[in-house]
Design an enzyme around this catalytic site. Structure first.
Site, short mmCIF file in Angstrom:
data_model
loop_
_atom_site.label_atom_id
_atom_site.label_comp_id
_atom_site.label_asym_id
_atom_site.label_seq_id
_atom_site.Cartn_x
_atom_site.Cartn_y
_atom_site.Cartn_z
N TYR A 97 65.90 26.84 81.75
CA TYR A 97 65.88 28.24 81.91
C TYR A 97 65.38 28.81 83.20
O TYR A 97 64.43 29.69 83.18
CB TYR A 97 65.56 29.11 80.90
N ASP A 140 59.55 10.71 78.86
CA ASP A 140 58.85 9.87 77.80
C ASP A 140 58.69 10.39 76.55
O ASP A 140 58.33 11.60 76.38
CB ASP A 140 57.45 9.38 78.44
N SER A 152 69.77 31.32 72.67
CA SER A 152 68.59 32.21 73.13
C SER A 152 68.89 33.65 72.97
O SER A 152 70.01 33.80 72.87
CB SER A 152 68.55 31.84 74.74
N THR A 193 56.36 24.05 78.60
CA THR A 193 57.18 24.61 79.56
C THR A 193 57.54 26.07 80.06
O THR A 193 57.63 26.42 81.14
CB THR A 193 58.70 23.86 79.15
N TYR A 245 71.77 31.47 83.13
CA TYR A 245 71.24 30.92 82.02
C TYR A 245 72.00 31.60 80.74
O TYR A 245 72.37 31.08 79.61
CB TYR A 245 69.63 31.10 81.73
N ASP A 255 69.93 11.02 79.62
CA ASP A 255 70.31 12.22 80.34
C ASP A 255 71.46 12.80 79.34
O ASP A 255 72.58 12.10 79.26
CB ASP A 255 70.83 12.02 81.56
N GLY A 287 57.74 20.57 73.94
CA GLY A 287 58.35 21.78 73.56
C GLY A 287 59.02 22.09 72.11
O GLY A 287 58.46 21.63 71.39
#
Length: 243
Positions: A87, A38, A135, A185, A148, A56, A15
């Site tokens: 999201y 990955d 966003s 995504t 979100y 993470d 993405g």
């Protein structure tokens, strides 16, 4: 000057994160990418000295180790792009406390953890850029994305307050607010039910946003000459929201 700067991008396996890694590498930055997934494809596209680290962003220990790996590999760290996020769209009444916490943890706590781990290195360098990907929903408030939208609005507040905390250190903190952008995504999340078309029809620029539409803005806020720009949220959504 880009070749002397080192950037860490989270959510880098695909993405926008992958596109950001590639764009920064093409501009001469040395790039590290962090993701739970990955990072082979990102490394193949970014090439050169790209460093992929599986970790993470909500795990403080893993993030601290990742930042040290960047320093060990590249020697410095100057730019942090907090891009990792989720999201999910869901009705407010059906949002569980677990749903809420999952969104807040990744979208808001993750940038806090990553930035806090990286900040000593930016301060040591005497120059830095923190870029938070938020966003356009913070201006639009879609009713099916309460969690979100709240998480990204929180990240706008984080951007503004942190800018005040690090301005004397030669570090800027800004946010970029994309609209709905055409990535794999997003296609899995909203593409099947016509989400891209609905958002496109709200824009004054009548086409679906592509990852490349955000690259010039990222380059701008990271640029050497942008040291007087801080605490700002730059909306890049084709004119859905004007503010």
């Amino acid at each position: 000057m880009g070749s002397e700067r080192v950037a860490l991008v989270t959510g880098a396996a695909g993405g926008l994160g992958q596109e950001f890694c590639v764009a920064l590498a093409e501009r001469g930055y040395r790039v590290a990418g962090l993701d739970v997934a990955d990072l082979t494809e990102t490394g193949e596209r970014a090439g050169g000295s790209f460093l992929g680290i599986q970790a993470d962003v909500t795990d403080r220990t893993a993030v601290a180790a990742a930042v040290e790996a960047v320093i060990g590999h590249h020697g410095h760290l100057h730019i942090v792009v907090n891009n990792a996020g989720i999201y999910p769209a869901m009705p407010f009444e059906e949002t569980t406390i677990e749903d809420w916490r999952r969104v807040m943890r990744l979208n808001l706590e993750g940038p806090f953890i990553v930035t806090q781990a990286a900040l000593p290195h930016l301060r040591a360098a005497g120059w830095g850029r923190v870029v938070n990907i938020v966003s356009a929903v913070v201006f639009l408030g879609p009713p099916d994305m309460v969690a979100y939208t709240t998480s990204k609005a929180g990240l706008v507040g984080f951007t503004r307050a942190l800018a005040g905390a690090v301005g004397e250190d030669g570090i800027t903190v800004n946010a970029i607010a994309p609209g709905l952008t055409s990535t794999a995504t997003a296609a899995r999340t909203v593409g099947a039910d016509g989400g891209f078309e609905r958002v496109r029809d709200l824009q004054v620029i009548p086409r679906v946003e592509a990852p490349g539409d955000l690259v010039s803005t990222l380059a701008y806020v990271c640029d050497e000459g942008s040291g007087f720009l801080t605490g700002q949220t730059i909306n890049v959504d084709g004119g859905s929201a004007m503010h």
